[in-house]
Scaffold this active site. Structure first.
Site, PDB file in Angstrom:
ATOM      1  N   ASP A  14       0.824  -1.223   0.000  1.00 61.73           N
ATOM      2  CA  ASP A  14       0.000   0.000   0.000  1.00 61.73           C
ATOM      3  C   ASP A  14       0.851   1.264   0.000  1.00 61.73           C
ATOM      4  O   ASP A  14       0.403   2.318   0.443  1.00 61.73           O
ATOM      5  CB  ASP A  14      -0.963   0.025   1.205  1.00 61.73           C
ATOM      6  CG  ASP A  14      -1.794  -1.230   1.321  1.00 61.73           C
ATOM      7  OD1 ASP A  14      -2.410  -1.620   0.317  1.00 61.73           O
ATOM      8  OD2 ASP A  14      -1.817  -1.841   2.406  1.00 61.73           O
ATOM      9  N   HIS A  42      -4.077  -1.144  -6.350  1.00 57.35           N
ATOM     10  CA  HIS A  42      -3.428   0.127  -6.663  1.00 57.35           C
ATOM     11  C   HIS A  42      -4.501   1.121  -7.103  1.00 57.35           C
ATOM     12  O   HIS A  42      -5.296   0.829  -7.999  1.00 57.35           O
ATOM     13  CB  HIS A  42      -2.409  -0.037  -7.793  1.00 57.35           C
ATOM     14  CG  HIS A  42      -1.261  -0.929  -7.448  1.00 57.35           C
ATOM     15  ND1 HIS A  42      -0.462  -1.526  -8.388  1.00 57.35           N
ATOM     16  CD2 HIS A  42      -0.780  -1.328  -6.248  1.00 57.35           C
ATOM     17  CE1 HIS A  42       0.468  -2.255  -7.791  1.00 57.35           C
ATOM     18  NE2 HIS A  42       0.282  -2.152  -6.500  1.00 57.35           N
ATOM     19  N   THR A  43      -4.534   2.276  -6.461  1.00 60.77           N
ATOM     20  CA  THR A  43      -5.460   3.337  -6.854  1.00 60.77           C
ATOM     21  C   THR A  43      -4.677   4.435  -7.543  1.00 60.77           C
ATOM     22  O   THR A  43      -3.681   4.925  -7.015  1.00 60.77           O
ATOM     23  CB  THR A  43      -6.188   3.911  -5.626  1.00 60.77           C
ATOM     24  OG1 THR A  43      -6.903   2.856  -4.968  1.00 60.77           O
ATOM     25  CG2 THR A  43      -7.159   5.000  -6.033  1.00 60.77           C
ATOM     26  N   LYS A 148      -0.117 -24.867  -5.998  1.00 61.84           N
ATOM     27  CA  LYS A 148       1.030 -24.773  -6.909  1.00 61.84           C
ATOM     28  C   LYS A 148       2.248 -25.481  -6.316  1.00 61.84           C
ATOM     29  O   LYS A 148       2.919 -26.273  -6.993  1.00 61.84           O
ATOM     30  CB  LYS A 148       1.341 -23.296  -7.170  1.00 61.84           C
ATOM     31  CG  LYS A 148       2.568 -23.037  -8.027  1.00 61.84           C
ATOM     32  CD  LYS A 148       2.744 -21.534  -8.242  1.00 61.84           C
ATOM     33  CE  LYS A 148       3.993 -21.251  -9.072  1.00 61.84           C
ATOM     34  NZ  LYS A 148       4.137 -19.805  -9.367  1.00 61.84           N
TER      35      LYS A 148
END
Length: 445
Positions: A14, A42-43, A148
């Site tokens: 962030d 993501h902004t 995985k």
């Protein structure tokens, strides 16, 4: 040889990586994601293409942020785990905002898939942990990476052999039923759903190793920007384990997640993105956290910094900048420069503290301790250096550093703060975020 430039989170995520990626994408041909999934958010705030006087906010979770630049191609690499319904939902939402991804978004055929049963299991695992909950986003990322690692995962290329996919899918789900009980899940309906999703996905699928190396060897070579997800302190090996994500979020994850040899990265830039204070989401240690609302600073950072997760909406925990964390991060990722973000959030503080050392059981620690039990009282004492804020150096006509367009415009105390950080870490601060918008970024150099 063409170099590859990399943007990585240096704290607990962030930090504002998307904004720098958006700026740098204008000078790159390809923006590639190397790890993580749609648990990363993501902004980005940019001028509207149709009305440049207005801003538009884009929220990215899985797709590369560089797609905002119309000349940049996005690639989701092999190290990423993909929830296809979320992939298409995000793409459709961005295109509804006027962002055309046609012909410039690709997905590795080796990327692993996240299914809805992974998300169900994610919640069930958190319930099992009880009071020691990790605080995951419940997006199924951890269970997908577990599959995985245990070699039971399904990858994008499996979608295009329908019989093999259906057989493997049934066996994986049955294994989860045996482990967690028969939770509500329609296996056959999900198989049919993924037939349709596979058809829609096919134009986006590439062999990403061939794609990237053709780009690097083309004439002229394509310029590649790597967008990291999460951050170093959430790395599966070097973060605050087990309060971490399930992938390699550092520089090593760039090589393994994209199949790019280290020499290409070594000849380029690796930029560490650092918030001017510290935040984290979810559980885990946080030595500089302002838990007692000391002078209201913790709440100030939350509210002024709009510290709510892009993906989850959860309130972020806030505290002072921690240079012990950042020194650890610098040692591993070897940043060529730093992007210090959200410096303007500190505008109205009279005093600003920075953690410079950990005193563990009476002795200064050499680095960031591996044992989390040492990161809490009575074992840990944090040593701080206190700085005068720059509140008094602002004026009524210029109440925020967001109007600064050069380093020299910044208040003297803000410069002292920046210069102390880079001297302590031995890494130059190249970029300084002074506001949320694309234009509110000061570059030194």
């Amino acid at each position: 040889m063409m170099s590859v430039n990399v943007v990585l989170g240096a704290q607990w995520g962030d930090e504002g990586k998307g904004k720098l990626v958006d700026i740098l994408a204008a000078q790159h041909d390809i923006c590639a994601r190397c790890a993580g999934g749609n648990n990363a958010g993501h902004t980005i705030v940019v001028p509207s293409l149709s009305s440049p006087t207005k801003n538009i906010t884009y929220a990215f979770h899985l797709l590369p942020s560089g797609l905002i630049n119309p000349k940049c191609t996005g690639l989701i690499g092999s190290g990423v785990v993909i929830h296809l319904p979320s992939f298409f939902a995000e793409m459709d939402a961005l295109e509804a905002q006027g962002l055309d991804c046609t012909g410039r978004l690709f997905v590795s055929d080796r990327a692993h898939l996240v299914f809805d049963f992974h998300q169900i299991v994610d919640g069930l695992k958190e319930v099992e942990l009880g009071g020691t909950s990790i605080g995951t986003t419940k997006k199924g990322i951890g269970p997908a990476y577990s599959g995985k690692a245990s070699r039971s995962g399904l990858r994008v290329h499996h979608l295009y052999d329908e019989d093999e996919f259906a057989d493997k899918f049934r066996r994986v789900v049955e294994g989860r039923f045996k482990r967690y009980g028969s939770f509500e899940y329609d296996t056959e309906a999900e198989i049919q759903r993924y037939k349709a999703l596979a058809s829609r996905l096919k134009p986006y699928v590439v062999d990403s190793v061939v794609y990237l190396h053709k780009a690097l060897s083309s004439s002229p070579p394509k310029r590649i920007l790597v967008e990291g997800a999460n951050a170093l302190m959430l790395d599966i090996d070097y973060g605050t384990y087990p309060f971490v994500t399930s992938s390699s979020t550092g520089i090593g994850g760039v090589c393994t997640g994209l199949g790019i040899p280290p020499r290409y990265i070594a000849s380029g830039k690796t930029i560490g993105v650092v918030k001017a204070y510290t935040t984290r989401v979810g559980g885990g240690p946080f030595p500089t956290e302002l838990v007692d609302d000391e002078g209201g600073v913790g709440r100030h950072l939350q509210e002024v910094g709009h510290e709510y997760g892009t993906t989850t909406g959860r309130r972020r925990r806030c505290g002072w900048l921690d240079l012990v964390v950042l020194k650890h991060s610098c040692l591993i990722n070897d940043y060529t420069s730093l992007n210090l973000t959200k410096l303007d959030v500190l505008d109205q503080l009279d005093e600003i503290k920075v953690a410079t050392a950990y005193i563990v059981d009476g002795k200064e620690a050499d680095g960031f301790p591996a044992s989390l039990s040492l990161l809490n009282p009575p074992h840990l004492e944090v040593k701080y250096q206190t700085f005068n804020g720059w509140k008094s150096q602002l004026s009524s006509s210029n109440p925020s550093i967001s109007t600064c367009t050069s380093y020299n415009d910044l208040p003297e105390n803000a410069k002292k703060y920046i210069e102390f950080i880079e001297t302590f870490l031995g890494v130059p601060v190249e970029w300084i975020g002074v506001g949320p918008g694309r234009g509110e970024m000061v570059r030194r150099g």
